[in-house]
Design an enzyme around this catalytic site. Structure first.
Site, mmCIF file in Angstrom:
data_model
loop_
_atom_site.group_PDB
_atom_site.id
_atom_site.type_symbol
_atom_site.label_atom_id
_atom_site.label_comp_id
_atom_site.label_asym_id
_atom_site.label_seq_id
_atom_site.Cartn_x
_atom_site.Cartn_y
_atom_site.Cartn_z
ATOM 1 N N ALA A 295 0.935 -1.276 -0.075
ATOM 2 C CA ALA A 295 -0.145 0.046 0.063
ATOM 3 C C ALA A 295 0.761 1.333 0.137
ATOM 4 O O ALA A 295 2.104 1.278 0.535
ATOM 5 C CB ALA A 295 -1.052 0.013 1.057
ATOM 6 N N LYS B 225 3.607 1.285 -6.440
ATOM 7 C CA LYS B 225 4.622 0.336 -7.142
ATOM 8 C C LYS B 225 3.919 -0.906 -7.587
ATOM 9 O O LYS B 225 4.457 -1.536 -8.698
ATOM 10 C CB LYS B 225 5.820 0.204 -6.164
ATOM 11 C CG LYS B 225 6.671 1.562 -5.997
ATOM 12 C CD LYS B 225 7.631 1.092 -4.781
ATOM 13 C CE LYS B 225 8.094 2.563 -4.287
ATOM 14 N NZ LYS B 225 7.279 3.252 -3.465
ATOM 15 N N ASP C 111 -0.160 -5.942 2.749
ATOM 16 C CA ASP C 111 0.009 -4.873 3.613
ATOM 17 C C ASP C 111 -0.476 -5.246 5.036
ATOM 18 O O ASP C 111 -1.332 -6.162 5.174
ATOM 19 C CB ASP C 111 -0.551 -3.710 3.099
ATOM 20 C CG ASP C 111 0.075 -2.241 3.706
ATOM 21 O OD1 ASP C 111 1.101 -1.920 3.256
ATOM 22 O OD2 ASP C 111 -0.579 -1.857 4.609
ATOM 23 N N ASP D 238 1.517 -9.271 8.063
ATOM 24 C CA ASP D 238 2.945 -8.709 8.432
ATOM 25 C C ASP D 238 3.955 -8.876 7.580
ATOM 26 O O ASP D 238 4.218 -10.230 7.376
ATOM 27 C CB ASP D 238 3.035 -8.897 9.971
ATOM 28 C CG ASP D 238 4.216 -8.062 10.314
ATOM 29 O OD1 ASP D 238 5.121 -7.851 9.807
ATOM 30 O OD2 ASP D 238 4.087 -8.017 11.601
ATOM 31 N N CYS E 26 12.254 5.506 1.279
ATOM 32 C CA CYS E 26 12.403 6.629 0.756
ATOM 33 C C CYS E 26 13.021 7.575 1.995
ATOM 34 O O CYS E 26 12.437 8.651 2.329
ATOM 35 C CB CYS E 26 10.726 7.112 0.501
ATOM 36 S SG CYS E 26 9.633 6.825 2.100
#
Length: 443
Positions: free
Chosen positions: A257, A261, A279, A306, A375
């Site tokens: 999520a 991507k 997710d 998980d 990121c």
């Protein structure tokens, strides 16, 4: 109908009092506000701008106010920040409007403080924005609105000059970047289509799947509704491109999520094969499903799990592990990240990242490819995690990234198979990508 300044105040109050996330609070409040595109954009500029420059604005308030910051009621503090942001950062807002509209808000939400708000803003308007000079951590903290621990971290990690440049980059307004959907159009055809709707699109520097936009309300465009593109930064697009998924592949996206991507992988695969998407939260997977539907993608299978313990249905040809991280590469998109408690304490985070990477590695076929991405620009979460992983998994090696869709400086940075892109370069977010290949003779 609600006024944009009122909407902005409600959101900023939610962030200040309830420690709400800026992006979630903004989306929740705007859904029921009934504002048009122009007023929504004005409210967004106020919300994100005030959050971005909060410590700078607070320094001005402290200078101009006879009352200490901690003594100010939340509504008064938020109104003052909004007024100051309009005075010093929004050139198209007249001084009179910045002051008078703030006083009106004070009359409604903090009636006894309207005179105080008026006095503080008028003094600030007279004296102007006076930022501290020099390169001390205290000066940088006020000038760029970062808490001192984060200033120390950036300048220690990258040096004073580059650290300050990264602090400044985190305050820039990021470009609006989209990813072309090759299942429905081409980059050139999409540029022409967007031009018809009054939206200018130019090619991005780091991949030929990306366009940078200006003008128009993009998500209200017919091209968006028809699924011709997805809003996604060019740096984020590189992670899926590094995996080089092919039609017919079995691909795992273990932290899927909101689905940018995930859907990009399916597009690369020409909607042929299977993308398994996991997710931790079911609600977030709804975004994956909705995006896939809009883009015309049918090969994604979603499940709540998980990433550290998910039971994989089979071995994968390729795996993407775009793991949870500190977000220090996307501060310009998530300015509230700057003020998160203990942001520079990375031990628990890197432990989680390594656990996800190791668990995913066990599900990869011999000869398969795994891409690890974040990121953030933090080496501990990036190269540090990879080095720890390779010590545990000698059957993996970093492998070159050679995808013709990756272009410009990004192609050079990622050529070796591992590299960090910085928000100071060519308009992309800060991002780390590493491509790992599992030895073919592994049992």
């Amino acid at each position: 109908m609600m006024q944009p300044r009122t909407l902005a105040l409600q959101i900023l109050y939610d962030i200040e009092v309830h420690t709400a996330y800026v992006n979630i609070s903004f989306q929740t409040h705007t859904e029921t506000a009934g504002l048009d595109g122009r007023d929504t954009a004005f409210a967004k500029e106020l919300v994100y701008g005030v959050t971005k420059h909060k410590l700078t604005l607070d320094a001005v308030i402290a200078h101009c106010s006879s009352v200490k910051l901690k003594k100010l009621a939340p509504y008064v503090l938020c109104i003052l920040r909004m007024g100051l942001y309009q005075l010093f950062y929004m050139d198209k807002v007249p001084t009179s409007a910045a002051v008078n509209e703030s006083v009106k808000l004070a009359a409604k939400y903090a009636g006894r403080s309207r005179g105080f708000v008026n006095a503080v803003l008028r003094r600030a308007a007279r004296e102007g924005l006076q930022l501290p000079e020099g390169e001390s951590a205290e000066a940088l903290s006020v000038r760029y609105s970062y808490p001192l621990p984060l200033v120390y971290w950036f300048t220690t990690q990258f040096g004073e000059k580059e650290g300050a440049a990264l602090l400044a980059a985190g305050n820039q307004t990021p470009p609006l970047c989209i990813r072309v959907n090759p299942l429905k159009t081409t980059r050139e055809a999409l540029q022409a289509r967007l031009a018809e709707e009054g939206i200018e699109a130019r090619c991005a520097a780091w991949c030929d799947t990306a366009l940078l936009l200006s003008g128009g309300h993009v998500q209200q465009s017919a091209a968006y509704r028809e699924g011709l593109f997805t809003i996604q930064d060019q740096s984020a697009q590189l992670a899926a491109l590094a995996l080089s998924a092919q039609p017919g592949d079995c691909v795992f996206d273990v932290c899927a999520a909101p689905g940018g991507k995930t859907t990009q992988l399916a597009e690369q695969m020409e909607n042929s094969g299977t993308v398994y998407a996991w997710d931790l939260y079911e609600k977030r997977l709804n975004s994956v499903r909705n995006t896939a539907k809009r883009l015309g993608i049918s090969i994604i299978q979603t499940q709540t799990a998980d990433a550290r313990t998910v039971l994989f249905p089979k071995q994968a040809d390729k795996i993407l592990a775009d793991v949870p991280c500190s977000g220090l590469g996307v501060v310009r998109r998530r300015p509230d990240l700057k003020y998160k408690d203990a942001l520079t304490e990375f031990a628990a985070l890197t432990e989680t990242q390594l656990a996800i990477l190791c668990h995913a590695a066990d599900a990869l076929k011999p000869g398969g490819v795994l891409v690890y991405s974040t990121c953030t620009v933090n080496p501990a979460e990036n190269e540090g995690v990879i080095h720890s992983f390779l010590e545990i998994h000698p059957d993996f090696a970093v492998s070159p990234i050679d995808n013709p869709h990756i272009t410009g400086a990004a192609a050079k940075t990622l050529q070796s198979g591992m590299g960090t892109l910085y928000p100071t370069e060519e308009g992309g977010d800060g991002f780390f990508i590493c491509r790992l290949t599992k030895r073919a003779d592994t049992e």
